[in-house]
Design a protein around this motif. Structure first.
Motif, PDB file in Angstrom:
ATOM      1  N   THR A 364       0.862  -1.313  -0.046  1.00  8.36           N
ATOM      2  CA  THR A 364       0.036  -0.016   0.126  1.00  8.36           C
ATOM      3  C   THR A 364       1.040   1.311  -0.049  1.00  8.36           C
ATOM      4  O   THR A 364       1.920   1.242   0.685  1.00  8.36           O
ATOM      5  N   GLU A 366       0.938   5.793  -0.746  1.00 11.46           N
ATOM      6  CA  GLU A 366       0.470   6.988  -0.745  1.00 11.46           C
ATOM      7  C   GLU A 366       1.490   8.323  -1.018  1.00 11.46           C
ATOM      8  O   GLU A 366       2.477   8.413  -0.160  1.00 11.46           O
ATOM      9  N   TYR A 367       1.362   8.986  -1.681  1.00 12.30           N
ATOM     10  CA  TYR A 367       2.140  10.257  -1.912  1.00 12.30           C
ATOM     11  C   TYR A 367       1.897  11.163  -0.911  1.00 12.30           C
ATOM     12  O   TYR A 367       2.596  11.997  -0.221  1.00 12.30           O
ATOM     13  N   SER A 368       0.635  11.631  -0.645  1.00 14.84           N
ATOM     14  CA  SER A 368       0.021  12.343   0.319  1.00 14.84           C
ATOM     15  C   SER A 368      -0.659  11.270   1.358  1.00 14.84           C
ATOM     16  O   SER A 368      -1.530  10.611   1.140  1.00 14.84           O
ATOM     17  N   GLY A 370      -3.152   9.869   3.775  1.00 13.53           N
ATOM     18  CA  GLY A 370      -4.853   9.633   3.704  1.00 13.53           C
ATOM     19  C   GLY A 370      -5.224   9.623   2.174  1.00 13.53           C
ATOM     20  O   GLY A 370      -6.417   9.506   1.975  1.00 13.53           O
ATOM     21  N   GLU A 371      -4.368   9.436   1.067  1.00  7.97           N
ATOM     22  CA  GLU A 371      -4.632   9.395  -0.144  1.00  7.97           C
ATOM     23  C   GLU A 371      -3.943   8.446  -0.545  1.00  7.97           C
ATOM     24  O   GLU A 371      -2.922   8.585  -1.558  1.00  7.97           O
ATOM     25  N   PRO A 372      -4.162   6.906  -0.572  1.00  6.89           N
ATOM     26  CA  PRO A 372      -3.517   5.910  -1.048  1.00  6.89           C
ATOM     27  C   PRO A 372      -3.814   5.881  -2.429  1.00  6.89           C
ATOM     28  O   PRO A 372      -4.979   5.895  -2.919  1.00  6.89           O
ATOM     29  N   VAL A 373      -2.469   5.580  -3.306  1.00 12.02           N
ATOM     30  CA  VAL A 373      -2.601   5.307  -4.784  1.00 12.02           C
ATOM     31  C   VAL A 373      -2.725   3.774  -4.848  1.00 12.02           C
ATOM     32  O   VAL A 373      -3.165   3.497  -5.998  1.00 12.02           O
ATOM     33  N   ARG A 375      -3.330  -0.028  -2.970  1.00  7.97           N
ATOM     34  CA  ARG A 375      -4.017  -0.528  -2.154  1.00  7.97           C
ATOM     35  C   ARG A 375      -3.806  -2.153  -2.356  1.00  7.97           C
ATOM     36  O   ARG A 375      -4.678  -2.626  -3.099  1.00  7.97           O
ATOM     37  N   THR A 399       3.005   4.293 -10.482  1.00  9.68           N
ATOM     38  CA  THR A 399       3.302   4.366  -9.051  1.00  9.68           C
ATOM     39  C   THR A 399       3.995   2.686  -8.799  1.00  9.68           C
ATOM     40  O   THR A 399       5.250   2.937  -8.200  1.00  9.68           O
ATOM     41  N   ASP A 567      -8.678   1.750  -9.190  1.00 13.00           N
ATOM     42  CA  ASP A 567      -8.459   2.637  -8.133  1.00 13.00           C
ATOM     43  C   ASP A 567      -7.255   2.252  -7.160  1.00 13.00           C
ATOM     44  O   ASP A 567      -7.553   2.039  -5.789  1.00 13.00           O
TER      45      ASP A 567
END
Length: 619
Positions: A364, A366-368, A370-373, A375, A399, A567
């Motif tokens: 898993t 995320e770049y930011s 709380g915003e996983p790219v 999963r 990614t 997603d």
């Protein structure tokens, strides 16, 4: 000034230069002090002769004149020797600071560059280090000898009449206090000016680097207007900044003139009442004049120092960034060195292929926050297997590639390459094991030979020609007058898109890594160029584990496995034949490709796919 002292400490290996500059500056200051004493003796000798009618001491006067010449000539020689040492010292400081800055940037994680403008990074290097080194050069070559002379003058005036020393000493705290009143507001405006300049120069570098896009959209005037607006804002900021500075400088000048009035009155009155001889008065007047120059120069020095302080803060703001945990040890050593780094260029060999060659286990990312790219992504790639990543734009395909190249650390889950956990590998070993061909095949200025051998600088001509032939590039290279020695310009501007891509394929071939990443390698090419490049890619993929992101179905028809992402999650895994009728993303793409309706073509674009008429017919 604390940040400037940090600059000096950063280049502490140059201490012999620091010591030599101080030593020669002291000699220059001492020789400068000799002149007033010689003139004192000459003046008193002449006055005594004229006043009392004593025989003219011609020999003494000639000797004093020669002594004055010798002192001033020696001062000029030593001053230039000191200046030479100061120039070399500053050049070395610039070398050290610039190299450390470059090493720092190369060692920073990819996240840092995601939020930066390239032109701004370059502008910051130029402005920050230039301001710092200009101040150090001016201080070493000019101001330091003057300060040493002032110290000597204070010692002499204390011997003759200590109130003179008190008045002279008052000049410096008074000036410093008045400057401090000026400085805070000045630096605030200077920071705003630097921000405008960085924005303008950053955009400048961006536009010039992509000038064809600017011209094609007839945006030249708009870009120029934006550029001029930024610099116009610096003019608007300069007005109150300069007005404030010069108003306060007038106050400083008036205050200093008042102190000099007191000094001159003391000298004149004490000479008038017989406490000083004419020669002593002339000597002390000369010495007082020596202090006037550094005091007046302080206005410029403080201005220069403030620019240097602002520049050093920008510099150290970058230097204080945290490097990526797996940064190259040579880079880290170059960042920390206090002298010119002694680098050892090591050619890292790729890892031996072990199973699984690529393994994502519950990754898993995320770049930011709380915003996983990605999963909970899990899949494996075996040796020699070709895997295609398919999904909508923003679904996580790129990614996966970024993690595989070690551009970002895996934060949750586990990633293995050639059977090793990447958490236990240095990025050198990881990247040495991965060849990559991007959609935008960025090349470097230089020759075709240099670009093919970029990953293996010691490659022989035979090796370079062999991979160029396999990449379907040899024939077009020989059509150039200089062949492999053809200079291709910045980013390969003299080559077509297909030619650049074939050079990139040859470059990846020569690297000979067990893992190959094709990030939309043919999506930007026309039909003819794609066929030429694809022939090279087919050769490149032999006996390698390949991960590819494709924007045309024709490029993934022959892969072993397709992984579809939706997603950030894996939606399906299977062969092209298995997924063609599964009702998932891949089968939807096949249907959309065969359709000619506007709605289906719009849906196809959501996947970032391009389709040609011949592909539609084949479908």
């Amino acid at each position: 000034m604390q940040s400037l002292m940090r600059v000096v400490r950063s280049a502490s290996a140059l201490w012999p230069f620091y010591l030599a500059v101080v030593l020669f500056s002291s000699v220059v200051a001492g020789l400068g002090m000799a002149a007033p004493f010689i003139i004192r003796e000459a003046t008193d000798t002449i006055v005594d002769t004229v006043s009392y009618g004593t025989p003219a001491p011609t020999r003494t006067i000639v000797f004093l004149a020669l002594a004055l010449f010798a002192a001033e000539a020696a001062s000029a020689v030593f001053s230039n020797v000191s200046g030479y040492l100061g120039d070399v010292m500053v050049a070395r400081i610039r070398q050290i600071l610039s190299t450390r800055y470059y090493a720092k940037l190369l060692a920073l994680p990819q996240r840092y560059f995601d939020n930066q403008i390239t032109g701004t990074i370059i502008a910051r290097l130029d402005r920050s280090i230039a301001n710092v080194t200009q101040f150090i050069q001016s201080f070493a070559n000019s101001f330091l000898p003057m300060l040493l002379q002032v110290a000597a003058v204070l010692a002499v005036t204390t011997y003759y009449y200590w109130p003179l020393t008190i008045l002279l000493l008052l000049l410096f705290p008074l000036y410093t206090w008045l400057t401090a009143l000026t400085s805070r507001r000045w630096q605030k405006l200077e920071r705003r000016k630097n921000a405008e300049i960085d924005a303008a120069n950053g955009r400048f570098a961006e536009v010039i680097g992509q000038v064809k896009v600017t011209k094609s959209y007839v945006a030249e005037v708009r870009e120029l207007d934006s550029f001029g607006t930024h610099y116009g804002e610096t003019v608007a900021l300069t007005r109150p900044q300069s007005r404030w500075w010069h108003s306060m400088d007038s106050v400083r000048g008036t205050a200093m003139t008042a102190i000099f009035l007191g000094i001159y009155l003391i000298l004149f009155l004490r000479t008038l009442h017989g406490h000083l001889t004419i020669g002593e008065m002339v000597m002390l007047l000369q010495m007082v004049t020596m202090t006037r120059q550094p005091v007046h120069m302080m206005s410029w020095i403080v201005d220069s120092a403030q620019r240097a302080v602002a520049g050093s803060r920008d510099y150290f703001r970058v230097m204080d960034e945290t490097v990526e945990p797996t940064a190259n040890r040579e880079l880290v050593a170059a960042i920390e060195t206090t002298g010119a780094p002694e680098l050892t260029v090591i050619q890292h060999s790729p890892l031996d292929a072990r199973e699984p060659v690529i393994g994502f286990e519950h990754v898993t990312f995320e770049y930011s926050p709380g915003e996983p790219v990605l999963r909970d992504v899990t899949f494996r790639a075996r040796e020699g297997e070709k895997i295609a990543l398919v999904g909508e734009s923003g679904g996580g395909k790129s990614t996966v590639v970024n993690l595989l190249l070690g551009l970002y650390p895996v934060e949750q889950g586990r990633l293995t390459v050639c059977g090793r956990d990447v958490a236990d590998l240095g990025v050198e070993d990881l990247r040495a094991s991965t060849g990559v061909v991007f959609q935008d095949s960025t090349l470097f200025s230089g020759t075709i030979r240099d670009n093919i051998a970029y990953g293996k600088p010691d490659a022989t001509d035979e090796e370079i020609i062999e991979v160029a032939q396999r990449a379907n590039a040899h024939d077009f290279i020989l059509k150039f007058k200089d062949g492999y020695d053809t200079v291709i310009g910045e980013r390969g501007v003299r080559l077509s898109g297909g030619q650049r891509q074939r050079i990139a394929v040859a470059r990846a071939m020569l690297k000979d890594a067990p893992i190959l990443v094709l990030d939309e390698a043919t999506s930007a090419l026309d039909t003819k160029a794609e066929r030429a490049v694809q022939a090279g890619l087919d050769e490149l993929m032999k006996n390698r584990t390949t991960i590819m992101i494709a924007h045309r179905l024709s490029t993934i028809a022959d892969v072993d496995t397709i992984i579809t992402l939706r997603d950030g999650r894996i939606d399906e895994v299977g062969s092209p034949a298995e997924l063609a009728s599964s009702g998932g993303i891949y089968s939807e793409l096949l249907r959309l490709t065969a359709s000619s309706s506007a709605a289906d073509r719009a849906r196809l674009k959501a996947f970032g796919f391009r389709v040609r008429d011949d592909e539609a017919k084949d479908s």
